[in-house]
Design an enzyme around this catalytic site. Structure first.
Site, PDB file in Angstrom:
ATOM      1  N   HIS A  11       0.818  -1.223   0.000  1.00  0.00           N
ATOM      2  CA  HIS A  11       0.000   0.000   0.000  1.00  0.00           C
ATOM      3  C   HIS A  11       0.852   1.274   0.000  1.00  0.00           C
ATOM      4  CE1 HIS A  11      -3.975  -1.859   0.333  1.00  0.00           C
ATOM      5  NE2 HIS A  11      -3.361  -2.801   1.053  1.00  0.00           N
ATOM      6  N   HIS A  86      -6.524  -2.519  -5.382  1.00  0.00           N
ATOM      7  CA  HIS A  86      -6.303  -1.103  -5.091  1.00  0.00           C
ATOM      8  C   HIS A  86      -5.656  -0.376  -6.260  1.00  0.00           C
ATOM      9  CE1 HIS A  86      -6.958  -0.101  -0.686  1.00  0.00           C
ATOM     10  NE2 HIS A  86      -7.418  -1.327  -0.826  1.00  0.00           N
ATOM     11  N   HIS A 152      -4.464 -12.373  -5.948  1.00  0.00           N
ATOM     12  CA  HIS A 152      -4.919 -11.346  -5.011  1.00  0.00           C
ATOM     13  C   HIS A 152      -6.438 -11.429  -4.899  1.00  0.00           C
ATOM     14  CE1 HIS A 152      -4.284  -7.462  -2.873  1.00  0.00           C
ATOM     15  NE2 HIS A 152      -5.536  -7.237  -3.255  1.00  0.00           N
TER      16      HIS A 152
END
Length: 442
Positions: A11, A86, A152
């Site tokens: 992230h 993301h 993922h």
């Protein structure tokens, strides 16, 4: 023996709690993983998605990432990765750019050979498109003794799962020895159909609910076995969790007393309050923690305190009731009501709200582009208009797509302790095909 470092959910670029220092923390955690890989002389670093917190990382985030990946390249350690939810974009991915620079390899249906291990990849796939997904992979090279898949998503048999792992393993054209996963920020390992399935967890705490130490996996492939071990990161930002159970006659003084018991220097401080004590002002506690050297302080008061004014308590002590009344007046579509339900679901971790809503909206629109059209025939007193409060009152469980975290993609914000992610609205997804192959997601 082949040794790979399995990491994910870094992230990068996440400015948690609106703190520039926290943004840098996520980059430094990734740097620590890479430095460990070089020191251990592993054969490859495998990243299981969500390298970035956002699909539009800043130039500073990109520069920092390139610098760290060059450390691996200089040590002749390949960086193999898939795309997470993301960072995923509709067109070219950031991994493609790093591949063009010679700093990364984007995994896919064709294997990447690491010594005697064939490594395949499967990017994040929206739930609405998985039923048509055909798990077709290129054959395992003759030189490979093992095959592993990197992906993922929220896979079974782990918590919050929405991906059928048994179907993946049984329908795949390749027999995998291991599946290395990202998206769930909590590390965990299980054996399913004689295949090891493992999450490495995130490298930084993207949510205040992530109390366990951060780290990564070290996976060793030998002639007849696979070994998965957990390694912790010792240099991540300290989180201090102060849990206070107030007695009936206790208030802010007791909370501050508990806070003073800890060394708060440069730490993220999360104060969670339960019990029957008097009302407190969160800002008072947070300011006191900052004065004692904390980088960030957040108070999460989980109590349901009565309002002294009976009339006001009817209007404000049960906000779900007020929202429910208003929802009944709006004539919302069933799809909009489902999103309302998801947002206010108490079982959904605050840090996952944005990602869960984003995923659900995308799935709904892919199934029916008119799903959010108003429902003009719905009357304000229709009994089918329900909210989370209604379902909890009836003892019904509410099911959501949430993980653990990812926005994942963990992340952090909340009413009280956690802080909601700053990810942007999803890029549009293509409609589902009658038959979908892995190549459609490459």
């Amino acid at each position: 023996m082949t040794r790979v470092l399995h990491t994910g959910d870094t992230h990068l670029g996440y400015q948690q709690y609106n703190s520039p220092e926290r943004r840098q923390d996520f980059l430094e955690a990734f740097r620590s993983v890479v430095e460990d890989a070089v020191a251990d002389d592993v054969d490859a670093v495998i990243h299981a998605g969500d390298l970035f917190h956002d699909r539009r990382p800043s130039l500073v985030d990109l520069q920092g990432t390139v610098e760290i990946l060059r450390t691996l390249a200089d040590a002749d350690i390949p960086f193999l990765a898939v795309v997470g939810n993301h960072e995923g974009k509709r067109d070219a991915q950031w991994l493609d750019l790093f591949a063009d620079l010679g700093l990364a390899t984007r995994l896919g249906a064709d294997p990447e050979l690491v010594d005697d291990v064939a490594v395949y990849g499967l990017d994040f796939v929206p739930r609405s498109r998985r039923d048509d997904l055909e798990y077709e992979f290129a054959p395992v090279p003759e030189a490979a003794d093992h095959a592993t898949l990197v992906s993922h998503g929220l896979f079974e048999p782990f918590a919050h799962a929405d991906w059928d792992t048994e179907r993946l393993l049984t329908e795949s054209t390749v027999e995998f020895d291991a599946v290395l996963l990202g998206d769930n920020h909590k590390p965990d390992t299980a054996e399913l159909l004689d295949t090891w399935v493992t999450y490495c967890g995130s490298t930084e705490r993207a949510s205040a609910s992530e109390r366990e130490d951060r780290g990564y996996n070290l996976v060793e492939f030998t002639d007849d076995a696979i070994s998965i071990s957990r390694r912790g990161l010792t240099e991540t930002r300290e989180f201090v969790f102060v849990d206070v159970d107030l007695a009936e006659d206790e208030g802010v003084d007791r909370v501050q007393e508990r806070v003073r018991e800890y060394d708060l220097e440069d730490a993220v401080v999360i104060v969670t309050i339960e019990g029957d004590g008097r009302p407190i002002t969160p800002a008072t506690v947070e300011e006191a923690a900052i004065d004692r050297g904390a980088l960030v302080a957040r108070v999460n008061d989980r109590r349901e305190l009565p309002d002294d004014d009976e009339e006001l308590s009817v209007r404000f002590a049960d906000p779900d009731a007020a929202v429910r009344d208003r929802v009944r007046e709006l004539g919302l579509s069933d799809a909009a009501l489902e999103i309302d339900e998801t947002v206010r679901n108490d079982d959904l971790v605050d840090s996952n709200v944005r990602e869960t809503v984003e995923r659900r909206v995308r799935d709904i629109l892919e199934d029916d582009v008119a799903a959010f059209d108003p429902a003009p025939d719905r009357e304000p007193d229709d009994e089918d208009v329900t909210t989370v409060a209604d379902q909890l009152a009836d003892g019904a469980a509410t099911t959501t797509d949430a993980a653990t975290a990812s926005e994942s993609d963990g992340d952090a914000a909340s009413t009280g302790g956690d802080e909601q992610t700053e990810g942007t609205a999803a890029d549009g997804e293509r409609g589902a095909e009658d038959s979908t192959s892995l190549g459609d997601f490459a």
